[in-house]
Enzyme design. Structure first.
Site, PDB file in Angstrom:
ATOM      1  N   ASP A 142      -0.845  54.451  -0.467  1.00 32.47           N
ATOM      2  CA  ASP A 142      -1.928  53.047   0.751  1.00 32.47           C
ATOM      3  C   ASP A 142      -0.467  51.901   1.163  1.00 32.47           C
ATOM      4  O   ASP A 142      -1.503  51.342   0.670  1.00 32.47           O
ATOM      5  CB  ASP A 142      -3.375  52.407   0.201  1.00 32.47           C
ATOM      6  CG  ASP A 142      -4.141  51.535   0.879  1.00 32.47           C
ATOM      7  OD1 ASP A 142      -3.192  51.372   1.769  1.00 32.47           O
ATOM      8  OD2 ASP A 142      -4.782  50.465   0.967  1.00 32.47           O
ATOM      9  N   GLU A 191      -0.799  45.439   7.930  1.00 28.85           N
ATOM     10  CA  GLU A 191      -1.965  46.794   7.682  1.00 28.85           C
ATOM     11  C   GLU A 191      -3.223  46.066   7.410  1.00 28.85           C
ATOM     12  O   GLU A 191      -4.662  45.677   8.022  1.00 28.85           O
ATOM     13  CB  GLU A 191      -1.954  47.455   7.749  1.00 28.85           C
ATOM     14  CG  GLU A 191      -3.033  48.719   8.156  1.00 28.85           C
ATOM     15  CD  GLU A 191      -4.121  49.308   6.835  1.00 28.85           C
ATOM     16  OE1 GLU A 191      -5.525  49.538   7.705  1.00 28.85           O
ATOM     17  OE2 GLU A 191      -4.238  48.714   5.627  1.00 28.85           O
ATOM     18  N   GLU A 192      -3.146  45.641   5.873  1.00 25.66           N
ATOM     19  CA  GLU A 192      -4.255  45.228   5.347  1.00 25.66           C
ATOM     20  C   GLU A 192      -4.771  43.059   5.936  1.00 25.66           C
ATOM     21  O   GLU A 192      -3.806  43.005   6.081  1.00 25.66           O
ATOM     22  CB  GLU A 192      -3.819  45.002   3.432  1.00 25.66           C
ATOM     23  CG  GLU A 192      -3.687  47.060   3.577  1.00 25.66           C
ATOM     24  CD  GLU A 192      -4.172  47.594   2.851  1.00 25.66           C
ATOM     25  OE1 GLU A 192      -5.828  47.673   3.391  1.00 25.66           O
ATOM     26  OE2 GLU A 192      -4.047  48.597   2.179  1.00 25.66           O
ATOM     27  N   ASP A 238      -2.027  57.383   6.859  1.00 22.65           N
ATOM     28  CA  ASP A 238      -3.011  56.431   6.054  1.00 22.65           C
ATOM     29  C   ASP A 238      -2.962  57.356   4.055  1.00 22.65           C
ATOM     30  O   ASP A 238      -4.255  58.255   4.046  1.00 22.65           O
ATOM     31  CB  ASP A 238      -3.461  55.904   6.477  1.00 22.65           C
ATOM     32  CG  ASP A 238      -3.670  54.214   5.383  1.00 22.65           C
ATOM     33  OD1 ASP A 238      -2.713  54.189   4.770  1.00 22.65           O
ATOM     34  OD2 ASP A 238      -4.092  53.440   6.844  1.00 22.65           O
ATOM     35  N   HIS A 326      -7.673  51.089  -2.666  1.00 22.30           N
ATOM     36  CA  HIS A 326      -7.930  49.221  -2.889  1.00 22.30           C
ATOM     37  C   HIS A 326      -8.460  48.981  -4.496  1.00 22.30           C
ATOM     38  O   HIS A 326      -8.704  48.243  -4.417  1.00 22.30           O
ATOM     39  CB  HIS A 326      -9.167  48.780  -2.272  1.00 22.30           C
ATOM     40  CG  HIS A 326      -8.356  49.074  -0.422  1.00 22.30           C
ATOM     41  ND1 HIS A 326      -9.202  48.634   0.253  1.00 22.30           N
ATOM     42  CD2 HIS A 326      -7.501  49.345  -0.608  1.00 22.30           C
ATOM     43  CE1 HIS A 326      -8.448  48.543   1.667  1.00 22.30           C
ATOM     44  NE2 HIS A 326      -7.136  49.112   1.444  1.00 22.30           N
TER      45      HIS A 326
HETATM   46 ZN   LIG Z   1      -5.946  50.017   2.334  1.00 23.67          ZN
END
Ligand SMILES: [Zn+2]
Ligand SMILES: *[C@@H]1O[C@H](CO)[C@@H](O)[C@H](O)[C@H]1NC(C)=O
Length: 376
Positions: A142, A191-192, A238, A326
């Site tokens: 990720d 992105e996060e 992703d 995550h």
């Molecule tokens: Zn992520």
């Protein structure tokens, strides 16, 4: 009234993108994703990305420098550009955090400055930022591994693109009748979410890039009106790099591209050039039909600001997400390296077909012969 053929041509050309499936010889000639590139300790492509790289921190700058050095030192024909923005975030206490997208582009050499509006591109995209929490989060799937895969694609196809374009030029390319295809690697920042995912706390880099490109007009009468319009297909990688991935076909409108990719995977497996041996293929939905469920739109990711502006999306994201998603376990040690290597080779094979490189990939025996010659 009469419509001049001259005005019709660009539109027609856009409709007929040449696409030749790679022969088995060419599939076997695709460069392997080697341990020296994908080792998690010192692999040249992957290892430098396996550090925390939160936007605006030294880790982020280091990873960005790794990308820039990679292209500058190994692939000087790629044109690098940045798209920068800044924004406050829910955790920045009013401070502006910088977001830096890196875009690496290879267009045919006869496309001169001011004619960028004549090139349609395959855009391969991944985000390079990592999540602020949990502390020390690496984000190997990720999306450190997807970024390394994209570097591998650029490196794999570079020499073949040079050869193909040289041969087209020798045959008088530039006269306007062939389609002009380019390849673009987009490495997105931010992105996060910093806190919890919302429309404003996420996709910082993607939102800034899509907005800027929509407003960057190519010269009037260009085939493609702006750099967004120049993207024939936006392929977003992703959450890839865990073993036994399943990537569904999310969008009906790009199912044709999913099928081409699935076919590349199937043929590479049949040719025994892949490293993993999963129970089923990574892309098991090639046979899906119109009446099936299309989940596109349920997963929020970097494609959204582009899709909202009409860009065609192929979303390569594992579903279910990797178990490590995550968590602190999404690190180098938890990657399945053969799976990472296979995604790199499959993506390169797809891009090679898209760029019509059949006949231009050097076979291994040819390469070995060159090496022997240079040793003599
Ligand atoms: Zn992520
Ligand atoms: C964007 O940021 C990068 C990295 O900090 C910097 O090298 C580059 O010059 C900036 N580009 C522009 C156009 O401001």
């Amino acid at each position: 009234m009469k419509l001049s053929a001259f005005f019709l041509l660009p539109a027609l050309l856009r409709e007929c993108i040449a696409y030749t499936a790679l022969s088995d010889t060419s599939l076997r000639a695709l460069p392997p994703a080697t341990d020296s590139d994908f080792n998690i300790k010192d692999g040249k492509l992957l290892a430098p990305i396996l550090i925390p790289r939160v936007p605006g921190t030294p880790g982020s700058e280091k990873v960005l420098k790794h990308f820039i050095d990679f292209f500058t030192n190994n692939l000087p024909e790629w044109r690098l550009s940045f798209q920068n923005s800044s924004s406050t975030t829910p955790t920045s206490h009013g401070k502006e955090i910088p977001f830096v997208n890196l875009i690496a582009t290879r267009d045919p050499p006869w496309i001169l400055d001011g004619h960028e509006g004549e090139v349609g591109r395959l855009a391969l995209v991944a985000h390079y930022d990592s999540k602020l929490t949990p502390t020390g989060f690496i984000g190997a799937t990720d999306s450190a591994a997807p970024c390394a895969m994209l570097l591998h694609v650029a490196q794999s196809l570079d020499a073949s693109l040079t050869k193909k374009w040289a041969s087209m030029e020798a045959e008088g390319a530039g006269s306007g009748l062939e389609d002009h295809k380019g390849l673009q690697i987009i490495l997105l920042d931010g992105e996060e979410a910093f806190q919890t995912w919302t429309h404003t706390d996420s996709l910082y880099g993607a939102r800034a890039l899509a907005e800027e490109w929509e407003d960057t007009m190519h010269p009037a009468m260009s085939t493609y009106k702006n750099p967004l319009d120049s993207i024939d297909l936006f392929v977003l990688l992703d959450l890839l790099g865990s073993a036994e991935p399943t990537v569904p076909s999310y969008f009906r409108t790009t199912h044709w591209a999913y099928q081409l990719l699935a076919s590349v995977e199937e043929r590479l497996r049949a040719a025994k050039v892949l490293a993993s041996s999963p129970k089923k293929s990574f892309l098991p939905e090639a046979e899906k039909d119109e009446s099936c469920r299309w989940l596109g739109g349920y997963i929020e990711d970097d494609h959204l600001p582009f899709m909202a502006r009409g860009v065609e999306i192929l979303h390569l994201i594992a579903s279910p997400f990797p178990h490590v998603w995550h968590t602190k376990d999404d690190d180098g040690e938890h990657l399945d390296i053969p799976t990472v290597q296979d995604w790199a080779v499959i993506t390169a094979g797809f891009a090679a077909e898209w760029m019509d490189l059949e006949g231009f990939l050097e076979s291994k025996s040819e390469r070995r012969w060159e090496e022997e010659k240079s040793e003599l």
